[in-house]
Every structure is written in C-alpha cells, then in structure tokens.
Design a protein around this motif. Structure first.
Motif, short mmCIF file in Angstrom:
data_model
loop_
_atom_site.label_atom_id
_atom_site.label_comp_id
_atom_site.label_asym_id
_atom_site.label_seq_id
_atom_site.Cartn_x
_atom_site.Cartn_y
_atom_site.Cartn_z
N LYS A 15 57.51 -24.14 -30.63
CA LYS A 15 58.89 -24.60 -30.82
C LYS A 15 59.71 -24.53 -29.53
CE LYS A 15 62.92 -24.08 -33.73
NZ LYS A 15 63.56 -23.35 -34.80
N ILE B 107 60.41 -27.62 -27.25
CA ILE B 107 61.29 -28.71 -27.70
C ILE B 107 62.71 -28.41 -27.23
CG2 ILE B 107 62.17 -29.94 -29.71
CD1 ILE B 107 59.70 -28.62 -31.20
N PRO B 108 63.37 -29.27 -26.48
CA PRO B 108 62.81 -30.31 -25.63
C PRO B 108 62.16 -29.71 -24.39
CG PRO B 108 65.20 -30.18 -25.30
CD PRO B 108 64.81 -29.14 -26.32
N ALA C 194 59.49 -31.64 -25.31
CA ALA C 194 58.68 -32.17 -26.41
C ALA C 194 59.62 -32.67 -27.51
CB ALA C 194 57.75 -31.09 -26.95
N ARG C 195 59.11 -33.59 -28.30
CA ARG C 195 59.92 -34.20 -29.37
C ARG C 195 59.32 -33.89 -30.73
NH1 ARG C 195 59.68 -40.29 -27.25
NH2 ARG C 195 57.70 -39.57 -26.42
N ILE C 196 60.16 -34.10 -31.76
CA ILE C 196 59.73 -33.93 -33.15
C ILE C 196 59.82 -35.28 -33.85
CG2 ILE C 196 60.35 -32.94 -35.39
CD1 ILE C 196 61.27 -30.46 -33.99
#
Length: 191
Positions: free
Chosen positions: A90, A93-94, A96-98
């Motif tokens: 977790k 993010i960011p 990274a994206r969901i």
C-alpha cells in the motif's frame, strides 16, 4: 524487454491475506517476489482490487447467487478495510495506481484497457492471486485484447494447488505465442 509494459498486480488485498473465508495462505509465499517488482517499478504498477457489493441484490445474474452464498463477504458485513491492498504494498501508492473491479476480470467495463491504450502499453506483467480465478481472467482478457502477457510463475498464488498448477500449464502450453511464464528473477534480469 522492448515493450511498453506495466505490472498488473491482481488482488493483493487484506481480505485474501488475512483470516477470512477467502484466505489464500500461499499469498504469504509469493509476496516477496511481488514486493520486489512493485517496489522497483512502482510507477509501472497497477494494483487491482476485487470490490464486493454492499448487498447481494445489487448484483445481477449469477453474481447475485454468488453473494447470497458469500453474504459475509459483502460490504454490509465485511470490514471495508479488508478490501484494501496489503500494507506491504500500500505504501507504494502513489506512484503505483489502484484499479477497482467487481468481477474476476479487470477488462469487463473497458476502462482499464482505455487507460492502458492511452499510455501505449502493449505488455502486461501479471502477479497476484488467485492464479485459477482472477489472474486467469486477467490473462485471458489481456490476450484477447492483444497485449503480450508475462505471468511470473513464482509471484502468483491460489488457494488450490491442483488448479493453480493446471492453470499455469494451460497458459504456458496453449497460449505460448501470446504469453510467457517466467520467474521473477528471469523477468527482472531481462530488463
């Protein structure tokens, strides 16, 4: 690897990692490989989340029957925090994206494909769970959409060994032109 790729990490959520009816014990075994890829390439990582409905009657067709069976996993009964990405990932993010989905496949609504097409993505590296359900659905949909697919065999997991093994065998044998099965180390050393 010459393609414009993303790491599509399937459903690495607390609901599958923790003590719930959907617990996937193998998730613990593949987490280090997933963490390695995601931490090195967070900007290229998209985490999918399987989001359950509030109540079974919000779903149509056989999904309604599915959630009648799994009523304890609907959001009216489930701690909503369990639908989140596992803590070890977790924090990425960011950047990274969901991407949230309500079916096994992330391709059904077309939104993910539109996003990736707009970014000229042509290859997907798949990790996560479960190999014989959501990973399989993601791989098959990606193949149909024309992506090159790489499944990291040591970074996917299932609650059922037999169907996990069978899924990898089918993907590797029947789709060998469109899909590669690699270990995490093989993939990372190819970059």
């Amino acid at each position: 690897m010459n393609e414009n790729w993303i790491h599509l990490c399937i459903d690495m959520q607390r609901v599958f990692a923790e003590d719930t009816p959907w617990h996937v014990p193998w998730m613990r075994e593949v987490s280090p490989q997933i963490e390695e890829v995601a931490s090195r390439y967070a900007e290229r990582t998209v985490f999918t989340r399987f989001i359950t409905p509030e109540k079974p009657d919000q779903m149509s067709g056989m999904w309604r029957a599915y959630y009648e069976k799994w009523r304890t996993m609907t959001r009216e009964q489930l701690d909503p925090g369990l639908l989140d990405i596992v803590p070890a990932l977790k924090h990425l993010i960011p950047p990274a994206r969901i991407f949230d989905k309500v079916t096994y496949s992330p391709w059904i609504g077309g939104e993910l494909h539109q996003i990736l097409s707009s970014e000229a993505v042509d290859a997907l590296v798949l990790t996560g769970g479960e190999t014989d359900v959501c990973v399989l659905a993601a791989a098959m949909g990606a193949i149909d959409l024309g992506y090159r697919v790489i499944v990291l065999r040591d970074a996917v997991c299932s609650g059922a060994d037999e169907t996990h093994d069978a899924s990898l065998e089918v993907l590797g044998d029947r789709f060998s032109v469109q899909l590669d099965l690699l270990t995490t180390e093989e993939f990372l050393s190819s970059l």
